[in-house]
Design a protein around this motif. Structure first.
Motif, PDB file in Angstrom:
ATOM      1  N   TRP A   1    -124.295 -29.103  85.730  1.00 49.28           N
ATOM      2  CA  TRP A   1    -122.797 -29.624  85.369  1.00 49.28           C
ATOM      3  C   TRP A   1    -122.557 -31.003  86.246  1.00 49.28           C
TER       4      TRP A   1
ATOM      5  N   ARG B   1    -119.024 -33.961  87.511  1.00 47.15           N
ATOM      6  CA  ARG B   1    -117.613 -33.865  87.343  1.00 47.15           C
ATOM      7  C   ARG B   1    -117.199 -35.209  87.995  1.00 47.15           C
TER       8      ARG B   1
ATOM      9  N   TYR C   1    -109.869 -35.827  86.387  1.00 46.11           N
ATOM     10  CA  TYR C   1    -111.079 -34.999  86.298  1.00 46.11           C
ATOM     11  C   TYR C   1    -111.798 -35.003  85.039  1.00 46.11           C
ATOM     12  N   GLN C   2    -112.763 -35.273  84.853  1.00 46.45           N
ATOM     13  CA  GLN C   2    -113.709 -34.989  83.647  1.00 46.45           C
ATOM     14  C   GLN C   2    -114.996 -34.271  84.103  1.00 46.45           C
ATOM     15  N   LEU C   3    -115.087 -33.038  83.407  1.00 47.34           N
ATOM     16  CA  LEU C   3    -116.118 -32.125  83.815  1.00 47.34           C
ATOM     17  C   LEU C   3    -116.962 -31.916  82.460  1.00 47.34           C
TER      18      LEU C   3
ATOM     19  N   LYS D   1    -120.357 -29.636  81.311  1.00 45.76           N
ATOM     20  CA  LYS D   1    -121.351 -28.714  81.812  1.00 45.76           C
ATOM     21  C   LYS D   1    -122.269 -28.595  80.452  1.00 45.76           C
TER      22      LYS D   1
END
Length: 92
Positions: free
Chosen positions: A56, A58, A82-84, A86
């Motif tokens: 992942w 972030r 924030y951009q996550l 996965k």
């Protein structure tokens, strides 16, 4: 199944991850003092599963500004984005 160690077959004993951060902050003086902070960060972590990707990432951004129009009054604004992403293991 023999003497196979499936835990070692499927899982790594360690993983690699990294984190970067960059920040700028400051202030001005005068009749109306202003303070500011701008920050950006990036994180990437790899998973422990060997047979497929499972990591992942972030990315983040933070902004803060404060203004004091009067000696007894301070106005502040905070913003965080924030951009996550996965990548889950593919199970068939």
């Amino acid at each position: 199944m023999g003497s196979n160690n499936f835990n070692d077959y499927f899982f790594s004993k360690s993983n690699f991850s990294h984190y970067q951060n960059l920040a700028f902050s400051g202030s001005s003086t005068g009749k109306m003092p202003i303070t500011y902070l701008l920050s950006a960060d990036y994180t990437k972590e790899n998973g422990l599963i060997k047979i497929t990707k499972n990591d992942w990432t972030r990315s983040g951004f933070r902004g803060n500004i404060g203004i004091s129009p009067l000696s007894w009054l301070k106005i502040e604004d905070n913003m965080t984005i924030y951009q996550l992403k996965k990548i889950y293991p593919l199970i068939m």
